[in-house]
Design an enzyme around this catalytic site. Structure first.
Site, PDB file in Angstrom:
ATOM      1  N   ARG A 161       0.841  -1.202   0.000  1.00 45.59           N
ATOM      2  CA  ARG A 161       0.000   0.000   0.000  1.00 45.59           C
ATOM      3  C   ARG A 161       0.873   1.248   0.000  1.00 45.59           C
ATOM      4  NH1 ARG A 161      -4.492   0.221   4.420  1.00 45.59           N
ATOM      5  NH2 ARG A 161      -5.163   1.967   3.119  1.00 45.59           N
ATOM      6  N   CYS A 177      -0.831   6.306   8.891  1.00 41.55           N
ATOM      7  CA  CYS A 177      -1.211   5.021   8.297  1.00 41.55           C
ATOM      8  C   CYS A 177      -2.326   5.322   7.306  1.00 41.55           C
ATOM      9  CB  CYS A 177      -1.636   4.025   9.375  1.00 41.55           C
ATOM     10  SG  CYS A 177      -2.971   4.635  10.444  1.00 41.55           S
TER      11      CYS A 177
END
Length: 287
Positions: free
Chosen positions: A186, A245
């Site tokens: 990611r 995050c």
């Protein structure tokens, strides 16, 4: 009674007098309100939890989803008054040891609660190392139903210096060092299952939160974590580190790991990636 401020093991938790600890079941689906079965965490709590534990909802107790769409990410921080009300509903009082846990070793929402309490100046809070899985593996009991505790009056205030919610603050001088806790795929932009765009904030480093755990599902020893974070951060002092995050949840796992490793003073970029990409004009890096 000695206080626990980062991690606690199942035996130590079992030894605490029930009237001197608030146990909070924080199991959650990382997809949050968008999960296929958003009621599953609370249903599983009611089926079996550590005796005396109350249940925390990531979406409703540890976040304020009413503020989504304001550039604050998928899990906006709760307001002080709302979080105080949650603690009051659980019967929290100053000086009471808090222990948060998730279903297993990931400790994602448990770390979020740990950090929120620290944001409010509470230090006697720890995460159960290995979570409910470790508790059960130790042969310790569970119970069904829902815990009801006598409510209290709580009025806590957040330390604004510990959290960044203004995207422009990432460009302040001296510039903070961003550490992204998402999985490498990611971070690189190979895939993005949850947010508008793939990639990372330009200049951000990558330390996947899963790297904090050993093969047994527990946090690695403090010395090992310290060495591994040094390999990522170099000579950067902890107080210049800002964690992020996807939505400000798994980043708390890295915050917890650094504190456990003796690397004190890092902060959270609360909107994180989902907040950053809410404005299409913000730059995106890949690779």
């Amino acid at each position: 009674m000695s206080l626990h401020t980062t991690l606690i093991d199942p035996a130590a938790l079992a030894a605490l007098p029930p009237d001197q600890v608030l146990i909070v079941d924080c199991r959650a689906d990382p997809a949050g309100a968008g999960a296929a079965d958003p009621d599953k965490p609370e249903r599983e709590y009611r089926e079996a939890h550590i005796p005396g534990a109350v249940h925390a909802s990531l979406e409703h107790d540890l976040s304020d989803l009413d503020r989504k769409g304001q550039g604050l990410g998928r899990h906006p921080l709760p307001l002080e008054q709302a979080f105080s009300a949650v603690l009051g509903r659980w019967g929290w009082r100053p000086g009471l040891q808090v222990v948060a846990y998730d279903a297993g070793s990931s400790a994602l929402a448990a770390a979020r609660l740990w950090w929120l309490l620290r944001l409010a100046g509470v230090r006697e809070v720890a995460v159960l190392d290995g979570g409910l899985a470790a508790w059960r593996a130790a042969g310790l009991p569970v119970e069904a139903g829902a815990e009801q505790r006598a409510p209290t009056q709580v009025d806590l205030h957040f330390d604004a210096n510990q959290a960044i919610t203004d995207h422009a603050a990432l460009h302040a001088e001296p510039a903070p060092v961003l550490v992204d806790a998402r999985a490498a795929a990611r971070y690189r932009g190979d895939t993005e299952p949850l947010d508008r765009a793939a990639g990372h904030v330009p200049g951000a480093l990558n330390r996947p939160y899963a790297d904090n755990l050993g093969g047994d599902g527990r946090f690695k020893p403090a010395a090992q974590l310290r060495t591994e974070f040094a390999a990522v951060l170099g000579e950067t002092p902890p107080e210049r580190v800002v964690h992020m995050c996807g939505s400000g949840v798994t980043a708390c796992h890295n915050l917890l790991a650094m504190e456990y490793a003796g690397l004190h003073g890092s902060r959270l970029y609360a909107p994180s990636w989902s907040g950053w990409v809410s404005d299409p004009s913000r730059p995106i890096a890949t690779g």
